[in-house]
Design a protein around this motif. Structure first.
Motif, PDB file in Angstrom:
ATOM      1  N   LEU A  76      -4.280 -10.351  -3.994  1.00 38.36           N
ATOM      2  CA  LEU A  76      -4.622 -11.301  -2.939  1.00 38.36           C
ATOM      3  C   LEU A  76      -4.794 -10.543  -1.626  1.00 38.36           C
ATOM      4  O   LEU A  76      -3.988  -9.654  -1.304  1.00 38.36           O
ATOM      5  CB  LEU A  76      -3.497 -12.335  -2.803  1.00 38.36           C
ATOM      6  N   SER A  77      -5.815 -10.896  -0.878  1.00 41.88           N
ATOM      7  CA  SER A  77      -6.049 -10.299   0.431  1.00 41.88           C
ATOM      8  C   SER A  77      -4.853 -10.540   1.345  1.00 41.88           C
ATOM      9  O   SER A  77      -4.311 -11.645   1.390  1.00 41.88           O
ATOM     10  CB  SER A  77      -7.302 -10.908   1.071  1.00 41.88           C
ATOM     11  N   ARG A  78      -4.461  -9.512   2.073  1.00 39.65           N
ATOM     12  CA  ARG A  78      -3.354  -9.657   3.029  1.00 39.65           C
ATOM     13  C   ARG A  78      -3.643 -10.729   4.057  1.00 39.65           C
ATOM     14  O   ARG A  78      -2.727 -11.323   4.615  1.00 39.65           O
ATOM     15  CB  ARG A  78      -3.100  -8.337   3.749  1.00 39.65           C
ATOM     16  N   GLN A 107       5.723  -6.901  -5.988  1.00 40.19           N
ATOM     17  CA  GLN A 107       4.517  -6.884  -5.170  1.00 40.19           C
ATOM     18  C   GLN A 107       4.307  -5.469  -4.644  1.00 40.19           C
ATOM     19  O   GLN A 107       5.275  -4.792  -4.309  1.00 40.19           O
ATOM     20  CB  GLN A 107       4.662  -7.849  -3.990  1.00 40.19           C
ATOM     21  N   TYR A 108       3.044  -5.080  -4.578  1.00 40.46           N
ATOM     22  CA  TYR A 108       2.692  -3.745  -4.099  1.00 40.46           C
ATOM     23  C   TYR A 108       1.563  -3.870  -3.097  1.00 40.46           C
ATOM     24  O   TYR A 108       0.512  -4.419  -3.415  1.00 40.46           O
ATOM     25  CB  TYR A 108       2.246  -2.846  -5.263  1.00 40.46           C
ATOM     26  N   GLU A 109       1.764  -3.356  -1.898  1.00 37.64           N
ATOM     27  CA  GLU A 109       0.719  -3.362  -0.885  1.00 37.64           C
ATOM     28  C   GLU A 109      -0.177  -2.148  -1.103  1.00 37.64           C
ATOM     29  O   GLU A 109       0.295  -1.016  -1.147  1.00 37.64           O
ATOM     30  CB  GLU A 109       1.337  -3.336   0.507  1.00 37.64           C
ATOM     31  N   GLU A 110      -1.470  -2.423  -1.273  1.00 38.58           N
ATOM     32  CA  GLU A 110      -2.460  -1.366  -1.461  1.00 38.58           C
ATOM     33  C   GLU A 110      -3.720  -1.763  -0.726  1.00 38.58           C
ATOM     34  O   GLU A 110      -4.285  -2.834  -0.967  1.00 38.58           O
ATOM     35  CB  GLU A 110      -2.777  -1.149  -2.948  1.00 38.58           C
ATOM     36  N   GLY A 111      -4.166  -0.916   0.186  1.00 41.28           N
ATOM     37  CA  GLY A 111      -5.383  -1.220   0.938  1.00 41.28           C
ATOM     38  C   GLY A 111      -5.240  -2.541   1.670  1.00 41.28           C
ATOM     39  O   GLY A 111      -4.212  -2.822   2.283  1.00 41.28           O
ATOM     40  N   ASP A 112      -6.264  -3.377   1.562  1.00 36.57           N
ATOM     41  CA  ASP A 112      -6.231  -4.659   2.264  1.00 36.57           C
ATOM     42  C   ASP A 112      -5.724  -5.801   1.385  1.00 36.57           C
ATOM     43  O   ASP A 112      -5.849  -6.973   1.742  1.00 36.57           O
ATOM     44  CB  ASP A 112      -7.610  -4.994   2.841  1.00 36.57           C
TER      45      ASP A 112
END
Length: 163
Positions: free
Chosen positions: A56-58, A125-130
């Motif tokens: 999902l987009s941030r 959850q993992y934040e990657e890029g946008d």
């Protein structure tokens, strides 16, 4: 020396050549409201334990609900659910009016007519890029045998045809 990244348009066009199924990811927010969005970034991760992922987009308005909620459902759409896919992809519309569903784990809506449903615990959850990649632990799943899925390829919807 690394190569420069492709343009956003070239990257999107190349990604569009990968045919995917179409899902609607649903959850119930802390205030009891329903949240849902169309996503084709769905994939299996593991059979043991049963894990799936989606992203999902941030910047998504529903990010807070999915990031903090305990459960969500991934509803794999059938070939006859194109209008539902388009509605849940649109902005500034009431996505839930007239939509039939039952309540699943953690209150996540399970859409009537879906060809498969995965009820997931929000495991990591993992934040990657946008985007944020969500990994869900599947607590329950169901499917309709013989049902045709809705497919997406090159910016268009399709249904399956055996070769």
């Amino acid at each position: 020396m690394p190569l420069p990244p492709p343009s956003t348009r070239a990257f999107r066009d190349a990604l569009g050549m990968f045919a995917t199924g179409v899902t609607i990811v649903t959850a119930r927010a802390a205030d009891g409201s329903l949240v849902g969005l169309t996503a084709n970034s769905f994939n299996s991760v593991s059979l043991s334990p049963p894990l799936v992922l989606w992203s999902l987009s941030r910047a998504a308005g529903s990010m807070a609900t999915f990031a903090s909620g305990s459960h969500y459902a991934i509803n794999v759409l059938g070939a006859d659910q194109r209008a539902l896919a388009e509605r849940f992809a649109a902005k500034d519309v009431d996505r839930w009016t007239g939509v039939a569903f039952s309540e699943g784990a953690g209150g996540a809506p399970l859409l009537d007519g879906a060809v498969a449903v995965f009820e997931c615990f929000n495991r990591s959850q993992y934040e990657e890029g946008d985007h944020v990649i969500f990994v869900g632990e599947v607590e329950r799943c169901q499917h309709r045998s013989g049902a045709s899925p809705l497919l997406y390829h090159g910016g268009q919807f399709y249904t399956e045809h055996p070769l």
